[in-house]
Write a protein that holds these residues in place. Structure first.
Motif, PDB file in Angstrom:
ATOM      1  N   ALA A  99      -9.623   4.800  -3.165  1.00 57.79           N
ATOM      2  CA  ALA A  99      -9.651   6.105  -2.500  1.00 57.79           C
ATOM      3  C   ALA A  99     -11.032   6.749  -2.503  1.00 57.79           C
ATOM      4  CB  ALA A  99      -8.651   7.050  -3.173  1.00 57.79           C
ATOM      5  N   GLN A 100     -11.922   6.307  -3.395  1.00 52.92           N
ATOM      6  CA  GLN A 100     -13.234   6.931  -3.543  1.00 52.92           C
ATOM      7  C   GLN A 100     -14.340   5.911  -3.326  1.00 52.92           C
ATOM      8  OE1 GLN A 100     -13.236   8.654  -7.478  1.00 52.92           O
ATOM      9  NE2 GLN A 100     -11.252   9.646  -7.165  1.00 52.92           N
ATOM     10  N   GLY A 101     -15.518   6.405  -2.956  1.00 54.31           N
ATOM     11  CA  GLY A 101     -16.665   5.516  -2.798  1.00 54.31           C
ATOM     12  C   GLY A 101     -17.746   6.153  -1.954  1.00 54.31           C
ATOM     13  N   TYR A 151      -1.964   1.132  -4.451  1.00 52.66           N
ATOM     14  CA  TYR A 151      -3.240   1.095  -3.731  1.00 52.66           C
ATOM     15  C   TYR A 151      -3.553   2.438  -3.087  1.00 52.66           C
ATOM     16  CZ  TYR A 151      -4.323  -3.683  -4.732  1.00 52.66           C
ATOM     17  OH  TYR A 151      -4.679  -4.828  -5.407  1.00 52.66           O
ATOM     18  N   LEU A 152      -2.542   3.161  -2.710  1.00 53.41           N
ATOM     19  CA  LEU A 152      -2.767   4.513  -2.197  1.00 53.41           C
ATOM     20  C   LEU A 152      -3.373   5.398  -3.278  1.00 53.41           C
ATOM     21  CD1 LEU A 152      -2.371   6.767  -0.040  1.00 53.41           C
ATOM     22  CD2 LEU A 152      -0.105   7.145  -1.064  1.00 53.41           C
ATOM     23  N   ASN A 153      -2.873   5.274  -4.496  1.00 45.83           N
ATOM     24  CA  ASN A 153      -3.285   6.143  -5.594  1.00 45.83           C
ATOM     25  C   ASN A 153      -4.438   5.588  -6.418  1.00 45.83           C
ATOM     26  OD1 ASN A 153      -1.218   8.071  -5.040  1.00 45.83           O
ATOM     27  ND2 ASN A 153       0.264   6.716  -6.016  1.00 45.83           N
ATOM     28  N   SER A 154      -4.952   4.432  -6.049  1.00 46.62           N
ATOM     29  CA  SER A 154      -6.054   3.816  -6.777  1.00 46.62           C
ATOM     30  C   SER A 154      -7.362   4.561  -6.527  1.00 46.62           C
ATOM     31  CB  SER A 154      -6.210   2.349  -6.346  1.00 46.62           C
ATOM     32  OG  SER A 154      -7.450   1.841  -6.738  1.00 46.62           O
ATOM     33  N   ALA A 155      -7.992   5.046  -7.598  1.00 43.63           N
ATOM     34  CA  ALA A 155      -9.280   5.721  -7.457  1.00 43.63           C
ATOM     35  C   ALA A 155     -10.335   4.764  -6.908  1.00 43.63           C
ATOM     36  CB  ALA A 155      -9.727   6.286  -8.804  1.00 43.63           C
ATOM     37  N   ILE A 196     -14.233  -1.644  10.924  1.00 41.83           N
ATOM     38  CA  ILE A 196     -14.556  -1.477   9.508  1.00 41.83           C
ATOM     39  C   ILE A 196     -13.536  -2.256   8.681  1.00 41.83           C
ATOM     40  CG2 ILE A 196     -14.784   0.124   7.567  1.00 41.83           C
ATOM     41  CD1 ILE A 196     -15.611   2.288   9.525  1.00 41.83           C
ATOM     42  N   SER A 197     -14.045  -2.997   7.709  1.00 43.10           N
ATOM     43  CA  SER A 197     -13.176  -3.702   6.778  1.00 43.10           C
ATOM     44  C   SER A 197     -13.685  -3.452   5.361  1.00 43.10           C
ATOM     45  CB  SER A 197     -13.157  -5.203   7.064  1.00 43.10           C
ATOM     46  OG  SER A 197     -12.263  -5.851   6.190  1.00 43.10           O
ATOM     47  N   ARG A 198     -12.805  -2.980   4.496  1.00 44.84           N
ATOM     48  CA  ARG A 198     -13.195  -2.599   3.129  1.00 44.84           C
ATOM     49  C   ARG A 198     -12.218  -3.224   2.129  1.00 44.84           C
ATOM     50  NH1 ARG A 198     -11.877   2.091  -0.128  1.00 44.84           N
ATOM     51  NH2 ARG A 198     -13.575   2.639  -1.560  1.00 44.84           N
ATOM     52  N   TYR A 199     -12.755  -3.994   1.203  1.00 41.78           N
ATOM     53  CA  TYR A 199     -11.960  -4.651   0.159  1.00 41.78           C
ATOM     54  C   TYR A 199     -10.830  -5.505   0.735  1.00 41.78           C
ATOM     55  CZ  TYR A 199     -14.187  -1.644  -3.380  1.00 41.78           C
ATOM     56  OH  TYR A 199     -15.087  -1.003  -4.212  1.00 41.78           O
ATOM     57  N   TYR A 243      -7.953   7.265   6.806  1.00 43.95           N
ATOM     58  CA  TYR A 243      -7.885   8.692   6.471  1.00 43.95           C
ATOM     59  C   TYR A 243      -9.278   9.321   6.479  1.00 43.95           C
ATOM     60  CZ  TYR A 243      -3.639   6.679   4.376  1.00 43.95           C
ATOM     61  OH  TYR A 243      -2.493   5.962   4.141  1.00 43.95           O
ATOM     62  N   GLN A 244     -10.254   8.584   5.950  1.00 43.92           N
ATOM     63  CA  GLN A 244     -11.617   9.116   5.839  1.00 43.92           C
ATOM     64  C   GLN A 244     -12.315   9.209   7.193  1.00 43.92           C
ATOM     65  OE1 GLN A 244     -13.405  10.178   3.175  1.00 43.92           O
ATOM     66  NE2 GLN A 244     -12.147   9.580   1.430  1.00 43.92           N
ATOM     67  N   MET A 245     -11.997   8.298   8.112  1.00 41.83           N
ATOM     68  CA  MET A 245     -12.697   8.256   9.402  1.00 41.83           C
ATOM     69  C   MET A 245     -11.974   9.032  10.502  1.00 41.83           C
ATOM     70  SD  MET A 245     -15.296   6.520   8.532  1.00 41.83           S
ATOM     71  CE  MET A 245     -15.125   6.653   6.739  1.00 41.83           C
ATOM     72  N   ALA A 246     -10.768   9.486  10.252  1.00 42.52           N
ATOM     73  CA  ALA A 246      -9.943  10.075  11.313  1.00 42.52           C
ATOM     74  C   ALA A 246     -10.621  11.252  12.014  1.00 42.52           C
ATOM     75  CB  ALA A 246      -8.595  10.501  10.743  1.00 42.52           C
ATOM     76  N   SER A 247     -11.348  12.057  11.268  1.00 39.43           N
ATOM     77  CA  SER A 247     -11.991  13.235  11.872  1.00 39.43           C
ATOM     78  C   SER A 247     -13.260  12.882  12.639  1.00 39.43           C
ATOM     79  CB  SER A 247     -12.327  14.259  10.789  1.00 39.43           C
ATOM     80  OG  SER A 247     -13.286  13.737   9.886  1.00 39.43           O
ATOM     81  N   ALA A 248     -13.741  11.643  12.500  1.00 37.51           N
ATOM     82  CA  ALA A 248     -15.027  11.266  13.095  1.00 37.51           C
ATOM     83  C   ALA A 248     -14.889  10.413  14.352  1.00 37.51           C
ATOM     84  CB  ALA A 248     -15.866  10.521  12.058  1.00 37.51           C
ATOM     85  N   VAL A 249     -13.645  10.007  14.695  1.00 31.12           N
ATOM     86  CA  VAL A 249     -13.454   9.125  15.843  1.00 31.12           C
ATOM     87  C   VAL A 249     -12.307   9.624  16.715  1.00 31.12           C
ATOM     88  CG1 VAL A 249     -14.321   7.116  14.586  1.00 31.12           C
ATOM     89  CG2 VAL A 249     -11.868   7.593  14.582  1.00 31.12           C
ATOM     90  N   GLU A 250     -12.191   9.034  17.888  1.00 31.52           N
ATOM     91  CA  GLU A 250     -11.124   9.397  18.817  1.00 31.52           C
ATOM     92  C   GLU A 250      -9.786   8.806  18.396  1.00 31.52           C
ATOM     93  OE1 GLU A 250      -9.404  11.026  22.376  1.00 31.52           O
ATOM     94  OE2 GLU A 250     -11.314  11.403  21.363  1.00 31.52           O
ATOM     95  N   SER A 251      -9.783   7.512  18.054  1.00 34.01           N
ATOM     96  CA  SER A 251      -8.530   6.863  17.686  1.00 34.01           C
ATOM     97  C   SER A 251      -8.789   5.716  16.715  1.00 34.01           C
ATOM     98  CB  SER A 251      -7.796   6.333  18.920  1.00 34.01           C
ATOM     99  OG  SER A 251      -8.518   5.275  19.515  1.00 34.01           O
TER     100      SER A 251
END
Length: 253
Positions: free
Chosen positions: A26-28, A19-23, A113-116, A58-66
């Motif tokens: 990981a993409q969308g 699941y880590l390596n699943s395109a 946020i909940s995805r898949y 991983y995708q949201m880490a730079s946009a939020v505090e925690s």
């Protein structure tokens, strides 16, 4: 006696790397929409609900505090911890638990946020109630998932192949079911968008380590369905197909 939660843990054992390596995971294009929402909050606290391989975190880490990456699978959470450390994402921590009973105080998060993930939950209704409880007033909730159908023929086919591939599957809910339930539990709907998810059949079954007999059953079903079903899901000669997905963005009054 095996519960749905037990089954989920069993099914996702030894699959974290896949699941880590699943395109697919990981993409969308939905990630940019989620980041935009996150950046509207100052020092946001985010819950990644049913985090799986951790791609939302991983995708949201730079946009939020925690971020709390939350999942039923300890193995998935161990992977997320290792990946966060490797990537230098020090604002991500993990916690194990189920979606229907969140171990957090009322009004703990600015964003959930909940995805898949929701199609695996034992009770979507209980989870929605819990998400509403832990959100702060004016907080945002975003769900992204595969959509079921109001057409019985289309819906039966999708639910069948999903469960044959992965017995921990519960249900891909239709858009009408989603909208009815989120409104019932007190959310205000801000954005509803449909997308399409192209799935490579070989990667789809390998990711879940679906047994050969189950793979053969899915392929047999694909070959026997009506043209209506085949055309809707764009079933290809190799079994690859396309599923509708939903981006649902809501707020708490």
């Amino acid at each position: 006696m095996q519960s749905q939660h037990d089954l989920n843990q069993k099914q996702y054992h030894d699959k974290s790397e896949a699941y880590l390596n699943s395109a697919t995971h990981a993409q969308g294009v939905e990630f940019s929409k989620m980041q935009y929402v996150c950046r509207n909050y100052t020092q946001a606290q985010l819950l990644d609900l049913g985090c799986g391989g951790g791609h939302v975190s991983y995708q949201m880490a730079s946009a939020v505090e925690s971020i709390i990456a939350y999942d039923l699978s300890v193995e998935m959470l161990q992977l997320v911890e290792a990946q966060a450390q490797q990537r230098g994402l020090h604002n991500i921590r993990t916690q194990v638990g189920v979606a229907e009973q969140l171990p957090f105080a009322d009004h703990s998060f600015d964003i959930v946020i909940s995805r898949y993930s929701a199609h695996h939950w034992q009770s979507l209704k209980k989870a929605l109630s819990e998400v509403h409880r832990v959100l702060k007033p004016k907080g945002a909730a975003i769900f992204f998932d595969v959509l079921g159908s109001c057409d019985p023929m289309l819906d039966t086919f999708l639910q069948c192949i999903e469960m044959i591939r992965d017995p921990s599957h519960v249900r891909d809910y239709s858009l009408s079911e989603w909208l009815e339930w989120v409104e019932y539990y007190g959310f205000e709907i801000d954005v509803v968008e449909k997308q399409s998810l192209a799935l490579d059949f070989k990667a789809w079954v390998q990711r879940m380590k679906t047994p050969a007999m189950a793979v053969e059953t899915i392929r047999e079903l694909q070959e026997k369905v009506s043209d209506h079903v085949r055309d809707y899901y764009q079933i290809q000669s190799d079994g690859s197909f396309t599923s509708p997905t939903m981006y649902l963005q809501m707020s708490k009054a």
